[in-house]
Design a protein around this motif. Structure first.
Motif: not given
Length: 174
Positions: A162-163, A173, A28-29
């Protein structure tokens, strides 16, 4: 060797830890996935040349193209002219000045002296494991690891920018 998933640190001291950013986060990044340097960083306690200190060895496993990105990024690390790529590379990998890092010629390993921890919970004397990505952004993920004189490693702190993992171990997130 113990694998660390950035969720559950080993409950006891270990001599070697394999760090890897979870695939669920990498998926997801996009920026991190495309610009990262490493797949795995292994940290091991090793005997220090100085009997009054401890030492750790980093073993770096690069993703495809990761070493080339690291070498290219080190060319611009010190844009103000205060250093050279050879000085930037050890710092980019360990956040320790080049004067204190014994970096292999192929950049696959480094030995760094560290102050020995006084106890397994000593968070003031640590080695840093860093996952960076291209363009010199701040750390994407990191772990601070203390080292006991007997060679035991203890994870003191870790984070993925951010996680965070929820109570079921799923990444969300932050």
């Amino acid at each position: 060797m113990v694998e660390f998933d950035f969720v559950s640190p080993p409950s006891e001291g270990v001599s070697s830890i394999e760090f890897r950013v979870p695939e669920e986060v990498i998926e997801h990044e996009d920026d991190y996935r495309e610009g990262r340097y490493h797949d795995v960083i292994t940290l091991s306690a090793v005997e220090s040349d100085d009997p009054s200190t401890c030492a750790v060895k980093y073993d770096f496993s690069y993703v495809e193209g990761g070493l080339d990105r690291l070498l290219q990024d080190s060319e611009t690390w010190y844009e103000d002219g205060s250093g050279a790529p050879e000085q930037a590379r050890p710092y980019m990998l360990t956040e320790v000045t080049h004067k204190h890092v014994d970096l292999s010629e192929d950049y696959t390993s480094a030995v760094v002296p560290v102050d020995c921890a006084a106890s397994p919970t000593d968070a003031n004397k640590t080695a840093l494991v860093i996952f960076r990505q291209f363009d010199l952004r701040p750390r994407f993920a990191y772990a601070k690891v203390s080292v006991m004189k007997g060679g035991e490693l203890f994870i003191q702190e870790s984070d993925i920018r951010r996680w965070q993992a929820d109570s079921n171990g799923n990444w969300i997130r932050d």
